[in-house]
Design a protein around this motif. Structure first.
Motif, PDB file in Angstrom:
ATOM      1  N   GLU A 182       0.829  -1.208   0.000  1.00 24.44           N
ATOM      2  CA  GLU A 182       0.000   0.000   0.000  1.00 24.44           C
ATOM      3  C   GLU A 182       0.862   1.255   0.000  1.00 24.44           C
ATOM      4  O   GLU A 182       0.649   2.169  -0.796  1.00 24.44           O
ATOM      5  CB  GLU A 182      -0.917   0.011   1.233  1.00 24.44           C
ATOM      6  CG  GLU A 182      -2.283  -0.592   0.963  1.00 24.44           C
ATOM      7  CD  GLU A 182      -3.097  -0.781   2.234  1.00 24.44           C
ATOM      8  OE1 GLU A 182      -4.226  -1.256   2.134  1.00 24.44           O
ATOM      9  OE2 GLU A 182      -2.581  -0.467   3.338  1.00 24.44           O
ATOM     10  N   GLY A 213       2.394   1.758  -3.197  1.00 26.68           N
ATOM     11  CA  GLY A 213       1.435   1.978  -4.280  1.00 26.68           C
ATOM     12  C   GLY A 213       1.505   0.894  -5.353  1.00 26.68           C
ATOM     13  O   GLY A 213       1.215   1.130  -6.522  1.00 26.68           O
ATOM     14  N   GLU A 226      -0.158  -1.689  -7.017  1.00 26.70           N
ATOM     15  CA  GLU A 226      -1.529  -2.179  -7.134  1.00 26.70           C
ATOM     16  C   GLU A 226      -1.587  -3.685  -7.407  1.00 26.70           C
ATOM     17  O   GLU A 226      -2.339  -4.420  -6.764  1.00 26.70           O
ATOM     18  CB  GLU A 226      -2.269  -1.425  -8.263  1.00 26.70           C
ATOM     19  CG  GLU A 226      -2.769  -0.041  -7.861  1.00 26.70           C
ATOM     20  CD  GLU A 226      -3.812  -0.111  -6.745  1.00 26.70           C
ATOM     21  OE1 GLU A 226      -4.608  -1.077  -6.709  1.00 26.70           O
ATOM     22  OE2 GLU A 226      -3.821   0.798  -5.876  1.00 26.70           O
TER      23      GLU A 226
END
Ligand code: ZN
Length: 610
Positions: A573, A576, A578
């Motif tokens: 997270e 970042g 995904e």
């Protein structure tokens, strides 16, 4: 150098473990096993057991266990090859020849020669002390020192006659060659050729190795010569700083007491020994070496340093503290009243007064602080700085962080350093001044985490105990079930042995552990587990119990992975990432479902059992 494995296996079968252990502890038969009070830890009710059928011993108190060789290694503090030798001797099994490289063989040969000559010399010197007219001077000296005949015999004291060649002649008569005599250290070679006896007109103190073989000698003058003591030079059998005087006689008492008293001279050990203080070793004049500390640390992790109280003794004690701390031993310092040495003090005040003093020995840090402030004024800033400088290295040398902090606080209070900022600064310098301080703590933390769980221990006990359980459970075991467990190597060993169709016992298991020491230590306990629930009626069905354990182990694995996943998801997270997040989240929800499915199942299992 190694003995052939087939010989080791044969020897283990032939050596009756009960008989070998019996030499050291009194065993009583109890069912299929033999029990005794454990020789490795203090106890009043026996928890040390020997199983002749399984050819192992195990202590339920301190968890020591293993084969007959492990027992002898532990008792005698010898290497594996030496343990094999001892067991073979005890069992009357002849040893096969070892394959050595030739240089090692030659050195060992020469060392054996020196010891052989030392034995002859010592026997002869003992005889002289016992009965020769000339030795009266030595006997009188011993009488004045209140040393009994029994003590002389125990320490094998001798008298070397005042002659340039009497011993050499005796050794030649016994069949020694001149070359052997020259290399023995018993004579001094002359520049112009030839040699003469080294020890003349002296009281002889033999220095034994840990097995009690004479490797060197000290000779004390009886006529106020300049050299109070003269000692053997280094030989093939004797390297200075590698031995401790008396340890061959005192090691068991040191182990029992849990600490050793370290003294300097021959008589500082012999006299306390005679008075019943027997957990003593002597470093013999030369500064204490790391090798000597390693030697004593095989028997105890605590040392009380009892050197002379004069300036030389204090300096020697401070050196000793550094060496002892470096080997992570706990150190106390005993300074006897009026600076007396242990020999004088015990003869004057008796053993119980000595023990009382010993009980009040200072922790090393207090001794160091006392020495540092002794001739200084703490109100004088320069003196204070010097005192701090003197003390800090002894705090830095302490391994344990908690103890280090404790000593640090003591030192700061004693040196009257109240300023919080200065204290912080000094503490920082101590923390950063040592190599890998944080790493030590880290490894300790990690070690505490990887203890095996109750469930895996029980599962292993059941697997080892019961063939039916093995047939039932092993096919269900997936590598993922045990791979990450601290006992993985034992699971692998069981599976391998079963698939080979070999006998599942201590010997076959330990050979498959690939040097996993923690697993090896656990084995005897696992194998002896059936002793712990003698009440057959109360035992639940082993198959069912094993199933439950397996479920529990799987649950533990799932929980571990879930905890890891939560951390990984947090990282993803923050980064970042995904794609990674999607993958990890999918794994997470899968595991979460799996985890929930376990609970009703294990509840059903419990209900059925009840
Ligand atoms: Zn024990």
């Amino acid at each position: 150098m190694r003995y052939p494995q087939t010989f080791i296996d044969d020897l283990k079968r032939q050596a009756d473990i009960v008989r070998v252990v019996q030499d050291y502890v009194q065993l009583k038969k109890k069912g299929a096993n033999w029990m005794a009070c454990c020789p490795f830890h203090k106890e009043k009710t026996p928890s040390f057991s020997v199983s002749p059928a399984k050819e192992i011993f195990y202590c339920f108190g301190c968890h020591k266990g293993g084969s007959v060789f492990n027992f002898v290694m532990e008792m005698e503090r010898v290497s594996f090859p030496d343990a094999i030798k001892l067991v073979a001797e005890k069992s009357g099994v002849p040893l096969p020849k070892l394959i050595d490289d030739s240089r090692f063989e030659a050195r060992r040969h020469e060392s054996e020669d020196v010891i052989e000559l030392n034995k002859w010399a010592l026997e002869w010197w003992e005889q002289q002390l016992d009965s020769s007219g000339e030795a009266r001077i030595a006997r009188d000296y011993l009488l004045r020192r209140e040393i009994t005949e029994e003590t002389c015999k125990t320490f094998r004291l001798g008298y070397a006659p005042d002659s340039w060649e009497a011993l050499s002649i005796y050794l030649r008569q016994k069949g020694a060659s001149q070359d052997q005599i020259d290399r023995s250290g018993l004579v001094v070679k002359k520049d112009e050729g030839g040699s003469y006896d080294r020890f003349r007109g002296r009281l002889i103190f033999p220095v034994m190795d840990i097995q009690g073989k004479p490797i060197a000698f000290g000779g004390r003058t009886l006529r106020d010569e300049d050299a109070k003591y003269i000692n053997s030079p280094e030989t093939a059998a004797y390297i200075k700083g590698r031995n401790l005087f008396g340890l061959n006689l005192t090691r068991d008492e040191i182990r029992r007491a849990g600490f050793a008293i370290l003294v300097e001279g021959f008589l500082d050990l012999i006299v306390p020994y005679q008075f019943g203080v027997r957990n003593v070793v002597a470093s013999l004049g030369t500064a204490l070496t790391p090798e000597q500390v390693k030697l004593v640390s095989r028997f105890a992790r605590k040392v009380v340093v009892n050197y002379d109280g004069d300036n030389a003794g204090v300096q020697a004690a401070k050196k000793a503290i550094e060496i002892l701390l470096a080997e992570d031993l706990e150190v106390k310092i005993l300074v006897l009243p009026d600076n007396s040495d242990p020999d004088e003090f015990i003869r004057k005040s008796g053993a119980s007064e000595y023990q009382r003093q010993r009980g009040e020995a200072q922790p090393h840090i207090q001794f160091v602080i006392d020495q540092a402030v002794r001739d200084r004024k703490l109100s004088n800033p320069a003196d204070k700085e010097a005192a701090i400088d003197e003390v800090l290295p002894y705090i830095r040398a302490v391994h344990s962080r908690i103890q280090k902090r404790e000593y640090f606080d003591i030192a700061m209070d004693s040196l009257r350093i109240g300023d919080a900022a200065l204290r912080r600064e000094l503490w920082h310098s101590i923390r950063t001044g040592i190599g890998g301080g944080a790493q030590v703590a880290q490894t300790a933390f990690k070690r505490a985490q990887v203890k095996p769980t109750v469930a895996e221990i029980q599962l292993l006990e059941l697997l080892l105990d019961d063939e039916i359980v093995r047939r039932m459970i092993l096919p269900k075991l997936a590598p993922a079930d045990y791979e990450d467990l601290p006992t993985a190597s034992i699971f692998k060993a069981i599976i391998a042995i079963e698939s080979e169709g070999a006998e599942l016992d201590f010997s076959s298991l330990s050979q498959k552990l690939d040097g996993d020491d923690a697993a090896f230590e656990l084995l005897p306990r696992l194998l002896m587990a059936d002793l712990r629930s003698p009440d057959e009626e109360k035992r639940e069905d082993p198959g069912l119990a094993a199933e439950k354990c397996l479920d529990a182990v799987r649950l533990i694995n799932i929980d571990l992975r879930i905890r890891e996943l939560i951390a990984e998801i947090g990282d993803a997270e923050r980064a970042g990432d995904e794609a990674k997040l999607v993958r990890l989240s999918a794994e997470y929800s899968g595991l979460d479902r799996l985890r929930k499915s376990f609970e009703p199942q294990s509840q059903i299992a419990q209900a059925e059992n009840a």
